[in-house]
Write a protein that holds these residues in place. Structure first.
Motif, short mmCIF file in Angstrom:
data_model
loop_
_atom_site.label_atom_id
_atom_site.label_comp_id
_atom_site.label_asym_id
_atom_site.label_seq_id
_atom_site.Cartn_x
_atom_site.Cartn_y
_atom_site.Cartn_z
N VAL A 275 17.71 33.49 54.90
CA VAL A 275 17.83 34.36 56.06
C VAL A 275 16.48 34.98 56.33
CG1 VAL A 275 19.02 36.34 57.06
CG2 VAL A 275 20.24 34.82 55.50
N ASN A 276 15.96 34.73 57.53
CA ASN A 276 14.63 35.21 57.91
C ASN A 276 13.58 34.78 56.89
OD1 ASN A 276 15.77 36.48 60.17
ND2 ASN A 276 16.15 38.38 59.04
N GLY A 277 13.73 33.56 56.40
CA GLY A 277 12.75 32.98 55.48
C GLY A 277 12.94 33.37 54.03
N GLU A 278 13.89 34.25 53.71
CA GLU A 278 14.11 34.70 52.34
C GLU A 278 15.43 34.14 51.83
OE1 GLU A 278 10.55 36.59 52.19
OE2 GLU A 278 11.98 36.47 50.53
N ARG A 279 15.40 33.65 50.59
CA ARG A 279 16.63 33.13 50.00
C ARG A 279 17.61 34.26 49.72
NH1 ARG A 279 16.91 30.41 43.97
NH2 ARG A 279 19.17 30.63 43.66
N GLU A 280 18.92 34.01 50.02
CA GLU A 280 19.98 34.97 49.77
C GLU A 280 20.80 34.47 48.57
OE1 GLU A 280 19.20 37.92 52.57
OE2 GLU A 280 20.71 37.84 50.98
N PRO A 281 20.55 35.00 47.37
CA PRO A 281 21.25 34.48 46.17
C PRO A 281 22.77 34.60 46.25
CG PRO A 281 19.36 35.87 45.57
CD PRO A 281 19.57 36.05 47.04
N ASP A 282 23.28 35.61 47.00
CA ASP A 282 24.73 35.78 47.07
C ASP A 282 25.42 34.59 47.73
OD1 ASP A 282 24.46 38.23 45.89
OD2 ASP A 282 24.56 39.37 47.76
N PHE A 283 24.66 33.80 48.49
CA PHE A 283 25.26 32.67 49.21
C PHE A 283 25.02 31.35 48.50
CE2 PHE A 283 26.38 35.71 52.00
CZ PHE A 283 25.45 36.12 52.96
N ASP A 284 24.39 31.36 47.31
CA ASP A 284 24.10 30.11 46.59
C ASP A 284 25.39 29.34 46.34
OD1 ASP A 284 21.34 31.23 44.43
OD2 ASP A 284 21.45 30.77 46.58
N GLY A 285 25.35 28.07 46.63
CA GLY A 285 26.49 27.18 46.36
C GLY A 285 27.55 27.15 47.43
N LEU A 286 27.44 28.02 48.46
CA LEU A 286 28.47 28.05 49.51
C LEU A 286 28.17 26.99 50.57
CD1 LEU A 286 28.93 31.90 50.09
CD2 LEU A 286 30.25 30.37 48.62
N MET A 287 29.20 26.24 50.94
CA MET A 287 29.04 25.29 52.05
C MET A 287 29.24 25.97 53.39
SD MET A 287 30.78 21.74 50.74
CE MET A 287 30.26 20.96 52.24
N THR A 288 29.97 27.09 53.40
CA THR A 288 30.25 27.80 54.65
C THR A 288 29.94 29.27 54.48
OG1 THR A 288 31.97 26.22 55.30
CG2 THR A 288 32.02 28.38 56.34
#
Length: 875
Positions: free
Chosen positions: A497-510
């Motif tokens: 998001v805005n060029g920064e990885r969001e670890p909370d969303f790792d592994g989610l397809m949706t």
């Protein structure tokens, strides 16, 4: 006065020092159309915007733009640029690839530093159908003197319409054909075709559908070749090819079905024993029969050759007796396998020399790949040999084995092609050599295991396509290839998001829409895994979350007291729409960007708009009639002009009628005529047009029905129908007590006089007569009325006569007949014996002809009957 002048000069000094201007290096927004009016202009400028397409923009296409203010002067520089819809209500397209000293603030571009005099960026057009885009640009060249005098600025505006270029042409698939044209399980089955696209677009997304015996095999979708594990002899296969250029699909081409033909059998491992026979040995042939279709061996041909000449006496035998063998003979056996349908290739044992003293050679072998072979590697066997006699190498035989089973397709080949190997298979080669006289012993090369190949991503897409809004879930889909044919398992997914990885969303397809907000930039990376190894990754381009339209309004229509338009709420329960109650609409919607919404309401009656109700959430009941169709259209708008709408339609229901009935008289007497009256039935929103009665199974129509009922419980069913055709039926049970009637009815005849007597306690009795037996009074004639318990008359005719006596109770005559109770028969055939034909008779009445007497009696009876009927009608 001098003091006032001094104060005035001080004020002028303070004002002049407050207006000293410094260059604004952080940029400026909101000035693209009005310009830099706080700066005085000392020289002319001419702003320019380069890179706009001359024929209009194509939706979702990116253009490289540059701009400046014309002739340059020393000093600071800045600008403000914005792209909007021609209505000015919506931002058009998006910006990327920002040049030096250019930054994006909200939806506007401005300078980031003052050292540049020209600027550049990439503009991506909005989707097709968005309309004309207006670019507004303001450029300032400051002279650097520290104030706002002597600077230069200018503005410009450019209208860019949408391109009217022709739409994409779908591709074609031609020359579609099966490969090969006569497939077997051994040859396999595939499809080939020529791809043609008038626009020159490359082939992307073509679908291939295989059908086996009429059923689609989804597991091999989009494969050009059918894996041999799916193929068996006699199957009927068909293929459909639909070409695609990733934008449009062409026409589907469906080939006629093709039948999998018979695979010819194989004779292998031919061997003659003993291996080094002498002239005292019988020689025996042994071989393995193999058929890929699983067919049994039938009448294979076996031919023996001695010194190159066929010995027909040995045809189809497996042994040659020693009596036919001599030292130095050269024997050979050939086998042509047959499966009952086809003959396979003829295989030979090679020459066997009888009584040879030759020392056999020895062989050795190894596979060159060692232990590092993968699915896409070819396997090569290196064969070495040694002959003690110094004989030259005359022949080599190679047998390849996969997981312990021989693969005859690679017999005598030094290479195994990559398409024949698969992960975890164990391969080895067995070889032997010949010095032209004898063969060496078989030797095995060390086995090799095929290792796993890592997968790779071939395509990746973030869905949905088109503009992204905050009310949409974000989903990643991808395709990955694996040389081993392994399925995806355990791939890693990373969202940015805005060029920064969001670890909370790792592994989610949706990503749920609740986590998506306007103006964010999203991208996603996938690192594929086949359950064992991670492969090469791929990342989607960054996509911005745009302003989202309101959700489709939820609408409920029905009868009620108050309408509602707004955010989702707990709606009250509405009744069925009818013409007696107001029609109200309950509508709600939400904005994905959490902005306030405005609602437009448009009403239609029977398909025609009712303008005076626009904006109203309620239709008064006086406007409603049964059978009308009312439709409401709700349009939800956000502050940026984006809308969504939905509509609902309802028919004004016809309220059913309410049946009701009573009897006349209200308290009825069993055995008398009873009138059932349905005139008290009502219809709430119309009139009643029809009454239908069912009384004890008899049907009547009209608002009332009259019927004779006796003792017991009677079923009364009334159906009423209103002027709109709606019907309601009510059923009741109507009970009556015992029927009151006379008893002990007796009859006597004396001469021509008939006497009737009975028991009873009534104020009035009525006597009916008929010349034949009957069960109803309709066929009998009223001949007398009396208040006594007896009655007589002169017999009207000489025949059997039937009499009935009824009573009157109150205002009702009991019309019920019960043979043996109030019905009696009289035999009057003897009255002719009492007629006096003598002219001197003492009774003059008998001198009247009998026919005249009967005529007078009939007239008298008729008069009495008419009087009784008149009395009954008055009752």
């Amino acid at each position: 006065m001098s003091r006032r002048i001094a104060v005035f000069l001080v004020v002028l000094f303070l004002i002049s020092t407050a207006q000293t201007v410094q260059s604004n290096s952080s940029g400026k927004t909101g000035s693209s159309s009005s310009g830099c009016t706080c700066h005085g202009s000392s020289s002319s400028m001419s702003v320019s915007l380069n890179g706009l397409p001359s024929s209009g923009y194509i939706g979702n296409t990116t253009y490289s733009l540059s701009w400046d203010g014309g002739p340059h002067i020393p000093g600071s520089g800045g600008f403000n640029l914005i792209a909007t819809h021609s209505s000015g209500q919506a931002i058009m397209g998006s910006w990327s690839n920002l040049g030096n000293n250019v930054k994006l603030v909200g939806s506007e571009l401005t300078h980031d530093g003052t050292s540049s005099r020209s600027w550049s960026a990439s503009w991506t057009a909005p989707p097709g159908g968005s309309g004309t885009t207006v670019f507004n640009l303001a450029v300032l060249y400051a002279n650097g003197n520290g104030n706002n005098q002597g600077d230069s600025w200018d503005t410009g505006s450019w209208n860019l319409p949408e391109s009217t270029a022709s739409t994409n042409n779908p591709p074609n698939a031609t020359n579609v054909r099966y490969i090969p044209s006569s497939p077997t399980k051994e040859t396999g089955l595939g499809v080939e075709y020529d791809y043609d696209d008038a626009d020159g677009d490359s082939e992307q997304g073509t679908t291939i559908r295989w059908f086996r015996d009429g059923l689609q095999i989804a597991q091999i979708n989009d494969m050009k070749s059918v894996p041999d594990i799916w193929i068996s002899k006699g199957q009927e296969w068909r293929v459909e090819v639909t070409p695609s250029d990733n934008e449009d699909q062409g026409d589907t081409v469906s080939l006629n079905p093709i039948i999998i033909q018979n695979t010819v059998p194989i004779a292998r491992n031919l061997e003659i024993t003993p291996e080094s026979p002498t002239d005292v040995d019988d020689i025996n042939l042994d071989y393995d029969y193999f058929d890929l279709d699983g067919d049994n061996e039938q009448d294979s041909q076996i031919r023996w050759y001695l010194d190159g000449v066929r010995i027909s006496d040995l045809d189809d035998t497996l042994a040659v007796t020693s009596l036919m063998i001599r030292s130095g003979d050269e024997w050979e056996a050939r086998v042509t396998p047959f499966d009952g349908t086809s003959y396979g290739l003829t295989k030979s044992t090679g020459l066997i020399i009888i009584g040879s003293s030759n020392t056999p050679p020895t062989a050795n072998a190894y596979i060159s790949q060692g232990s590092n072979a993968y699915t896409d590697d070819a396997l090569q066997v290196i064969v070495g040999w040694f002959d003690p006699d110094g004989d030259n190498l005359a022949g080599t035989e190679i047998r390849w084995f996969r997981d312990g089973y021989q693969v005859s397709a690679f017999n005598d080949l030094t290479w195994v092609t990559p398409d024949a190997t698969a992960k975890n298979q164990v391969w080895y080669a067995s070889v032997r050599v010949s010095d032209s006289l004898v063969w060496s012993e078989w030797v095995d090369a060390d086995s090799i295991t095929i290792l796993n190949s890592a997968p790779e991503v071939t395509s990746i897409t973030m869905l949905p396509e088109g503009n992204l809004t905050a009310n949409q879930d974000l989903t990643v889909i991808w395709e990955q290839s694996d040389l081993d044919g392994d399925s995806e398992s355990g791939s890693e997914i990373y969202w940015m998001v805005n060029g920064e990885r969001e670890p909370d969303f790792d592994g989610l397809m949706t990503i749920p829409s609740e986590s998506v907000y306007r103006d964010q930039h999203w991208s996603v990376q996938v690192i594929p895994r086949d359950g064992e190894d991670l492969g090469s990754s791929m990342t989607t381009p960054s996509r911005v979350i745009m302003n989202g339209a309101p959700e489709i309004p939820t609408i409920i229509l029905g009868s009620g007291t108050t309408g509602y338009l707004g955010a989702p709420d707990s709606f009250p329960e509405l009744g069925i729409a009818n013409s007696l109650d107001d029609l109200v609409v309950l509508a709600s919607s939400i904005d994905p960007d959490e902005e306030p919404l405005f609602f437009d309401v448009i009403w239609y009656r029977n398909g025609y708009q009712v303008p005076e109700l626009d904006g109203e959430s309620l239709v008064p009941s006086e406007r409603l009639e049964p059978g009308q169709f009312w439709e409401v259209k709700i349009i939800a708008r956000d502050p940026w002009g984006l809308t969504s709408q939905s509509s609902a339609i309802v028919e004004i229901s016809n309220l059913p009628p309410i049946p009701s009935w009573s009897t006349i008289p209200e308290i009825s007497v069993s055995g008398s005529m009873i009138m059932f009256d349905g005139s008290s039935s009502i219809d709430p929103d119309g009139t009643i047009n029809n009454w239908l009665w069912q009384i004890n199974g008899q049907s009547f129509s009209g608002s009332s029905a009259e019927i004779l009922l006796g003792e017991g419980t009677h079923i009364v069913r009334l159906t009423v129908t209103d002027n709109f055709g709606s019907s309601i039926t009510v059923q009741d049970f109507y009970s009556l007590g015992p029927v009151s009637m006379i008893s002990n009815l007796n009859s006597e005849i004396s001469g021509i006089d008939i006497q009737l007597s009975w028991s009873g306690n009534a104020e009035e009795y009525r006597i009916y007569r008929s010349s034949y037996s009957t069960e109803t009074l309709d066929e009998m004639q009223l001949v007398g009325v009396t208040n006594e318990n007896n009655w007589n008359e002169i017999a009207p005719i000489a025949s059997n006569l039937y009499y009935a006596v009824t009573i009157v109770v109150g205002d009702n005559e009991i019309l019920w007949l019960d043979n043996g109770t109030n019905i009696v028969s009289v035999d009057a055939s003897s009255v002719t014996n009492y007629v006096d034909d003598s002219p001197t008779g003492s009774l003059t009445i008998f001198s009247i002809p009998l026919t005249i007497v009967f005529l007078l009696l009939a007239v008298s009876s008729l008069v009495i009957s008419l009087r009784v009927k008149k009395r009954r009608s008055e009752l």
